[in-house]
Write a protein that holds these residues in place. Structure first.
Motif, PDB file in Angstrom:
ATOM      1  N   TRP A 112     -33.709 -28.361  25.038  1.00 45.76           N
ATOM      2  CA  TRP A 112     -34.513 -27.229  25.515  1.00 45.76           C
ATOM      3  C   TRP A 112     -33.895 -26.595  26.746  1.00 45.76           C
ATOM      4  O   TRP A 112     -33.896 -25.369  26.894  1.00 45.76           O
ATOM      5  N   GLU A 113     -33.378 -27.431  27.656  1.00 46.84           N
ATOM      6  CA  GLU A 113     -32.747 -26.889  28.860  1.00 46.84           C
ATOM      7  C   GLU A 113     -31.595 -25.954  28.484  1.00 46.84           C
ATOM      8  O   GLU A 113     -31.440 -24.868  29.049  1.00 46.84           O
ATOM      9  N   ARG A 114     -30.794 -26.386  27.520  1.00 39.63           N
ATOM     10  CA  ARG A 114     -29.645 -25.574  27.099  1.00 39.63           C
ATOM     11  C   ARG A 114     -30.105 -24.263  26.457  1.00 39.63           C
ATOM     12  O   ARG A 114     -29.514 -23.200  26.693  1.00 39.63           O
ATOM     13  N   SER A 115     -31.185 -24.316  25.681  1.00 37.19           N
ATOM     14  CA  SER A 115     -31.679 -23.109  25.016  1.00 37.19           C
ATOM     15  C   SER A 115     -32.290 -22.137  26.017  1.00 37.19           C
ATOM     16  O   SER A 115     -32.034 -20.934  25.977  1.00 37.19           O
ATOM     17  N   PHE A 116     -33.099 -22.652  26.946  1.00 39.58           N
ATOM     18  CA  PHE A 116     -33.777 -21.782  27.896  1.00 39.58           C
ATOM     19  C   PHE A 116     -32.813 -21.160  28.908  1.00 39.58           C
ATOM     20  O   PHE A 116     -33.056 -20.062  29.413  1.00 39.58           O
ATOM     21  N   MET A 117     -31.743 -21.856  29.216  1.00 35.82           N
ATOM     22  CA  MET A 117     -30.822 -21.374  30.247  1.00 35.82           C
ATOM     23  C   MET A 117     -29.594 -20.690  29.658  1.00 35.82           C
ATOM     24  O   MET A 117     -28.612 -20.438  30.363  1.00 35.82           O
ATOM     25  N   ARG A 118     -29.644 -20.373  28.397  1.00 34.57           N
ATOM     26  CA  ARG A 118     -28.474 -19.821  27.714  1.00 34.57           C
ATOM     27  C   ARG A 118     -28.152 -18.404  28.195  1.00 34.57           C
ATOM     28  O   ARG A 118     -29.024 -17.556  28.322  1.00 34.57           O
ATOM     29  N   LEU A 119     -26.874 -18.147  28.421  1.00 31.61           N
ATOM     30  CA  LEU A 119     -26.377 -16.794  28.661  1.00 31.61           C
ATOM     31  C   LEU A 119     -25.615 -16.372  27.409  1.00 31.61           C
ATOM     32  O   LEU A 119     -24.643 -17.017  27.036  1.00 31.61           O
ATOM     33  N   PRO A 120     -26.010 -15.302  26.740  1.00 23.06           N
ATOM     34  CA  PRO A 120     -25.347 -14.917  25.487  1.00 23.06           C
ATOM     35  C   PRO A 120     -23.928 -14.417  25.709  1.00 23.06           C
ATOM     36  O   PRO A 120     -23.601 -13.854  26.752  1.00 23.06           O
ATOM     37  N   LYS A 121     -23.091 -14.639  24.713  1.00 27.52           N
ATOM     38  CA  LYS A 121     -21.722 -14.141  24.757  1.00 27.52           C
ATOM     39  C   LYS A 121     -21.712 -12.635  24.521  1.00 27.52           C
ATOM     40  O   LYS A 121     -22.510 -12.116  23.751  1.00 27.52           O
ATOM     41  N   VAL A 122     -20.816 -11.937  25.197  1.00 24.38           N
ATOM     42  CA  VAL A 122     -20.669 -10.495  24.997  1.00 24.38           C
ATOM     43  C   VAL A 122     -19.189 -10.137  24.972  1.00 24.38           C
ATOM     44  O   VAL A 122     -18.365 -10.811  25.577  1.00 24.38           O
ATOM     45  N   SER A 123     -18.851  -9.078  24.237  1.00 24.79           N
ATOM     46  CA  SER A 123     -17.459  -8.624  24.193  1.00 24.79           C
ATOM     47  C   SER A 123     -17.209  -7.492  25.181  1.00 24.79           C
ATOM     48  O   SER A 123     -16.087  -7.290  25.637  1.00 24.79           O
ATOM     49  N   LYS A 124     -18.284  -6.763  25.528  1.00 27.29           N
ATOM     50  CA  LYS A 124     -18.176  -5.691  26.509  1.00 27.29           C
ATOM     51  C   LYS A 124     -19.361  -5.790  27.462  1.00 27.29           C
ATOM     52  O   LYS A 124     -20.458  -6.184  27.078  1.00 27.29           O
TER      53      LYS A 124
END
Length: 218
Positions: A112-124
């Motif tokens: 849960w910690e990993r899911s709640f604190m996730r920063l999504p990947k972006v290309s731009k």
């Protein structure tokens, strides 16, 4: 107007694990969520019926634990927006922990910690990265093994080397085992795509730092 108040965003996580002699683990997670954590998950639950909710949570579990099998799901206060969202999730995993001779071990999955604190990947990226509000995580962690076996929980070990963006007290990750607490901050408010990628990597490393190592020995 004040849109967010201090300590609005909170997650209280209670983890219990029983591991038998074969290494099969039964997890029971109790989550009490406030603020953005409750809002985001509540929106997902409200868009699904009971069966679809189970499928949604089961798929979430297998992102971190591939062989996870959902046993039970209870959700309280889904429609009561003035109360915290409470989830009780019970699931099993036959092969998550490594089994050796008279020893079972593995890193707690920090699901849960990993899911709640996730920063999504972006290309731009053209917008500033801002973390404008405080977030409070509080967790309890209990592990029970077979009768007569000794259970030990080792503190996380540092994996960060020369952090670029994250400022950490004393120049290294600081983990308070008594409080189960990690403290860090990022000063990188504006970041292009490559810089944002570095922030994501360091952020994920910090999340890894909070994962204790479980050892059960006969």
């Amino acid at each position: 107007p004040i849109l967010e108040k201090d300590q609005e965003h909170q997650a209280f996580l209670d983890h219990s694990i029983f591991i038998d002699t074969s290494g099969k683990a039964e997890f029971r997670d109790s989550l009490t969520l406030y603020g953005k954590f409750a809002s985001a998950l509540r929106a997902e639950l409200l868009s699904r019926d009971g069966k679809e909710r189970r499928t949604y949570i089961a798929n979430w579990l297998t992102q971190t634990i591939p062989d996870a099998q959902l046993s039970n799901l209870k959700a309280d206060n889904v429609l009561d927006f003035n109360k915290p969202l409470v989830l009780i999730v019970t699931f099993t995993s036959p092969h998550y922990f490594a089994v050796g001779k008279d020893k079972i071990s593995g890193v707690f999955p920090n699901l849960w910690e990993r899911s709640f604190m996730r920063l999504p990947k972006v290309s731009k990226r053209h917008h500033p990265l801002r973390l404008p509000h405080e977030t409070n995580f509080s967790w309890k962690f209990r592990v029970r093994g077979p009768a007569g076996w000794n259970v030990s929980i080792q503190e996380p070990k540092s994996k960060l080397k020369k952090p670029v963006y994250i400022e950490i007290p004393d120049g290294k990750p600081h983990y308070d085992s008594d409080q189960g607490e990690f403290r860090w901050q990022t000063l990188a408010l504006y970041a292009d795509a490559s810089e944002y990628g570095k922030i994501c990597s360091e952020w994920e490393a910090i999340v890894d730092e909070t994962a204790p190592f479980v050892v059960i020995e006969k």
